[in-house]
Scaffold this motif. Structure first.
Motif, PDB file in Angstrom:
ATOM      1  N   VAL A 163       0.821  -1.209   0.000  1.00 30.39           N
ATOM      2  CA  VAL A 163       0.000   0.000   0.000  1.00 30.39           C
ATOM      3  C   VAL A 163       0.855   1.260   0.000  1.00 30.39           C
ATOM      4  O   VAL A 163       0.669   2.165  -0.830  1.00 30.39           O
ATOM      5  CB  VAL A 163      -0.954   0.008   1.209  1.00 30.39           C
ATOM      6  N   TRP A 164       1.821   1.348   0.915  1.00 33.33           N
ATOM      7  CA  TRP A 164       2.599   2.583   1.044  1.00 33.33           C
ATOM      8  C   TRP A 164       3.534   2.787  -0.135  1.00 33.33           C
ATOM      9  O   TRP A 164       3.802   3.925  -0.520  1.00 33.33           O
ATOM     10  CB  TRP A 164       3.369   2.590   2.363  1.00 33.33           C
ATOM     11  N   ARG A 165       3.989   1.694  -0.737  1.00 36.18           N
ATOM     12  CA  ARG A 165       4.804   1.846  -1.951  1.00 36.18           C
ATOM     13  C   ARG A 165       3.946   2.390  -3.089  1.00 36.18           C
ATOM     14  O   ARG A 165       4.396   3.238  -3.869  1.00 36.18           O
ATOM     15  CB  ARG A 165       5.430   0.496  -2.329  1.00 36.18           C
ATOM     16  N   GLY A 166       2.708   1.923  -3.172  1.00 35.15           N
ATOM     17  CA  GLY A 166       1.807   2.450  -4.190  1.00 35.15           C
ATOM     18  C   GLY A 166       1.446   3.901  -3.942  1.00 35.15           C
ATOM     19  O   GLY A 166       1.386   4.713  -4.874  1.00 35.15           O
ATOM     20  N   VAL A 167       1.231   4.264  -2.675  1.00 31.98           N
ATOM     21  CA  VAL A 167       0.922   5.654  -2.336  1.00 31.98           C
ATOM     22  C   VAL A 167       2.091   6.560  -2.702  1.00 31.98           C
ATOM     23  O   VAL A 167       1.902   7.673  -3.208  1.00 31.98           O
ATOM     24  CB  VAL A 167       0.584   5.776  -0.835  1.00 31.98           C
ATOM     25  N   ALA A 168       3.308   6.089  -2.456  1.00 28.02           N
ATOM     26  CA  ALA A 168       4.492   6.887  -2.789  1.00 28.02           C
ATOM     27  C   ALA A 168       4.568   7.155  -4.282  1.00 28.02           C
ATOM     28  O   ALA A 168       4.925   8.258  -4.717  1.00 28.02           O
ATOM     29  CB  ALA A 168       5.750   6.165  -2.305  1.00 28.02           C
ATOM     30  N   PHE A 169       4.217   6.158  -5.074  1.00 30.74           N
ATOM     31  CA  PHE A 169       4.250   6.333  -6.532  1.00 30.74           C
ATOM     32  C   PHE A 169       3.171   7.319  -6.990  1.00 30.74           C
ATOM     33  O   PHE A 169       3.425   8.205  -7.812  1.00 30.74           O
ATOM     34  CB  PHE A 169       4.057   4.985  -7.223  1.00 30.74           C
ATOM     35  N   LEU A 170       1.978   7.162  -6.430  1.00 28.24           N
ATOM     36  CA  LEU A 170       0.866   8.018  -6.850  1.00 28.24           C
ATOM     37  C   LEU A 170       1.038   9.470  -6.378  1.00 28.24           C
ATOM     38  O   LEU A 170       0.494  10.391  -7.004  1.00 28.24           O
ATOM     39  CB  LEU A 170      -0.447   7.464  -6.298  1.00 28.24           C
ATOM     40  N   ALA A 171       1.782   9.661  -5.291  1.00 31.70           N
ATOM     41  CA  ALA A 171       1.932  11.006  -4.731  1.00 31.70           C
ATOM     42  C   ALA A 171       2.500  11.989  -5.744  1.00 31.70           C
ATOM     43  O   ALA A 171       2.099  13.156  -5.784  1.00 31.70           O
ATOM     44  CB  ALA A 171       2.823  10.958  -3.490  1.00 31.70           C
ATOM     45  N   ALA A 172       3.428  11.525  -6.563  1.00 29.95           N
ATOM     46  CA  ALA A 172       4.054  12.414  -7.548  1.00 29.95           C
ATOM     47  C   ALA A 172       3.955  11.845  -8.955  1.00 29.95           C
ATOM     48  O   ALA A 172       4.725  12.233  -9.832  1.00 29.95           O
ATOM     49  CB  ALA A 172       5.517  12.653  -7.190  1.00 29.95           C
ATOM     50  N   ASP A 173       3.023  10.896  -9.151  1.00 31.31           N
ATOM     51  CA  ASP A 173       2.835  10.276 -10.471  1.00 31.31           C
ATOM     52  C   ASP A 173       4.125   9.671 -11.005  1.00 31.31           C
ATOM     53  O   ASP A 173       4.413   9.725 -12.205  1.00 31.31           O
ATOM     54  CB  ASP A 173       2.302  11.306 -11.469  1.00 31.31           C
ATOM     55  N   GLY A 174       4.930   9.108 -10.109  1.00 32.78           N
ATOM     56  CA  GLY A 174       6.157   8.434 -10.522  1.00 32.78           C
ATOM     57  C   GLY A 174       7.333   9.357 -10.763  1.00 32.78           C
ATOM     58  O   GLY A 174       8.408   8.896 -11.160  1.00 32.78           O
ATOM     59  N   ARG A 175       7.169  10.669 -10.529  1.00 31.72           N
ATOM     60  CA  ARG A 175       8.267  11.609 -10.773  1.00 31.72           C
ATOM     61  C   ARG A 175       9.313  11.529  -9.666  1.00 31.72           C
ATOM     62  O   ARG A 175       9.025  11.145  -8.533  1.00 31.72           O
ATOM     63  CB  ARG A 175       7.736  13.042 -10.831  1.00 31.72           C
ATOM     64  N   THR A 176      10.530  11.920 -10.024  1.00 33.05           N
ATOM     65  CA  THR A 176      11.580  12.128  -9.024  1.00 33.05           C
ATOM     66  C   THR A 176      11.556  13.588  -8.600  1.00 33.05           C
ATOM     67  O   THR A 176      11.576  14.487  -9.442  1.00 33.05           O
ATOM     68  CB  THR A 176      12.961  11.773  -9.600  1.00 33.05           C
ATOM     69  N   ILE A 177      11.507  13.836  -7.307  1.00 32.85           N
ATOM     70  CA  ILE A 177      11.434  15.193  -6.777  1.00 32.85           C
ATOM     71  C   ILE A 177      12.833  15.630  -6.326  1.00 32.85           C
ATOM     72  O   ILE A 177      13.417  15.019  -5.428  1.00 32.85           O
ATOM     73  CB  ILE A 177      10.467  15.280  -5.586  1.00 32.85           C
ATOM     74  N   SER A 178      13.378  16.649  -6.958  1.00 31.60           N
ATOM     75  CA  SER A 178      14.712  17.124  -6.616  1.00 31.60           C
ATOM     76  C   SER A 178      14.905  18.537  -7.180  1.00 31.60           C
ATOM     77  O   SER A 178      14.161  18.967  -8.073  1.00 31.60           O
ATOM     78  CB  SER A 178      15.776  16.184  -7.197  1.00 31.60           C
TER      79      SER A 178
END
Length: 438
Positions: A163-178
């Motif tokens: 669940v939390w791995r999926g939430v992490a992906f959906l949070a930024a639509d798979g983007r890398t934030i930097s």
């Protein structure tokens, strides 16, 4: 009255090694773990030196990087000890690292700058508090499902892993934030994320004073309560051992200099030329200091508080603990909340070290964390475990990974095989040890 009069008479059949261990009260399993760690270090260095012509393992640079790489795994391993002692398991810690890291990335890169302004000094503070809070809330939620709905921890945390791995992906639509906030980035280590040579010796002096105080205070407490005293030579040996480890570690981290490029950048910022033979030590990195603070705090929690006694009581016999008045359900929630907060802290260090939040953050960390606790002597049967053992276990596993990369086995497949074999061997040795002491 002499010290020896307070101690029970040593049995004649005891050899010198048994007598030494009894006098110093050193844990044989701790000695075994340290011996295994030493053999791993020497083995990789010798192989690199004589086979590859490049013995780079036992160098200040590699040992410094090794300490930084161990920090996030070691922090989570201290929490996993409590979870396993109480006969539970947490498979979701890697995913918690990922989801907290992703939301912390969004918070400091996209959300807070709109309200506070880019580079505001409170961004990193709010981000760290947010990460710890989110991790703790996730842990509390999972702990509540385990404690009050009687769902096995394996199932709850396995679901959490997904669940939390999926939430992490959906949070930024798979983007890398930097890139992350500049001050936040320092928490991950690096030349500027360390305290330098002078600061390291100050920390070493404080730690040395702490070691001496512990030995003197411990001896005074034994006299006060009439407990057997260790021989004076054993006290001196333990003090010398502690001071030697502190001094040796400080010498190593101070022997690792800033790279030439960083030196040039630093002196250019000062408007100066790089001096000839310029040398600036890294010193202890911030992640390592955070790990040390967590280790001390968790050790005190486990050995000096009612909470710690309850943890061991639940692990030894859950039914008896409940009948004795311990609220085992509330304790379960607290333990998983603490585990979640530590995973959030590991997410802070991991994302700061990468200078970004990625979907791979914390991937498979749950396996390394569990393996670290088990390799460090925590019994899967419950009731047995130490904080320092888990940290040494983490150092063993990270050393195996780093060493394999240095000798040319950088493929993750080989590393997974070695870690898996080490985990099985550690459990087998624990079974043999428990059979021996029965």
């Amino acid at each position: 009255m002499t010290d020896t009069s307070h101690r029970p008479q040593t049995q004649e059949k005891d050899g010198p090694i048994a007598a030494f261990l009894r006098a110093t009260e050193l844990d044989p399993r701790l000695i075994g773990m340290v011996g295994a760690l030493f053999m791993i270090w020497v083995g990789f260095h010798v192989y690199g030196e004589f086979v590859l012509g490049d013995g780079s393992f036992l160098t200040p640079r590699n040992l410094w990087n090794l300490s930084v790489q161990t920090a996030s795994i070691g922090i989570m391993a201290t929490g996993m000890v409590l979870v396993i002692i109480t006969r539970n398991i947490d498979l979701s810690v890697g995913s918690i690292v990922g989801v907290t890291g992703m939301y912390m990335g969004l918070l400091q890169v996209e959300w807070l700058p709109q309200w506070l302004g880019l580079g505001h000094p409170m961004i990193w503070v709010i981000t760290v508090i947010f990460g710890l809070a989110v991790g703790a809330l996730i842990g509390a939620f999972q702990g509540s499902l385990i404690a009050y709905l009687s769902i096995p921890s394996f199932i709850v945390t396995l679901g959490g892993l997904l669940v939390w791995r999926g939430v992490a992906f959906l949070a930024a639509d798979g983007r890398t934030i930097s890139p992350v906030d500049a001050t936040f980035n320092l928490i991950g280590g690096g030349p500027f994320g360390a305290i330098g040579g002078t600061g390291s010796w100050i920390v070493a002096a404080i730690a040395a004073a702490g070691v001496i105080w512990m030995i003197v205070n411990g001896r005074a407490n034994r006299k006060l309560h009439g407990f057997p005293l260790r021989p004076m030579w054993a006290e001196v040996f333990m003090a010398a051992l502690g001071l030697g480890v502190i001094g040796g570690a400080t010498l190593v981290v101070n022997a690792y200099p800033w790279p030439k490029g960083i030196l040039k950048q630093y002196y250019e910022g000062l408007g100066q030329e790089v001096p000839e033979n310029a040398f600036i030590s890294h010193g202890y990195a911030y992640p390592v200091l955070i790990l040390l603070v967590v280790a001390i705090g968790m050790t005190i929690l486990m050995t000096r508080t009612r909470f710690g006694r309850y943890v061991f009581a639940i692990g030894g016999n859950p039914e008896a603990a409940a009948l004795s008045g311990i609220n085992t359900r509330a304790m379960t929630v607290k333990i998983f909340t603490l585990m979640g907060a530590l995973a959030g802290l590991a997410g802070v260090i991991a994302s700061a070290r990468l200078n970004s939040a990625t979907n791979a953050l914390g991937d498979l960390d749950e396996l390394y964390v569990i393996a670290s606790a088990v390799v460090g002597g925590t019994s899967l049967a419950g009731g047995v475990g130490t904080i320092y053992g888990a940290i040494i276990g983490a150092l063993v596993l990270v050393s195996l990974q780093t060493g394999m990369v240095l000798i040319g086995f950088g493929d993750g497949s080989y590393r997974k095989i070695v870690i898996g074999a080490a985990l099985v061997l550690a459990v087998y040795l624990d079974i043999l040890y428990r059979k021996r002491i029965k």
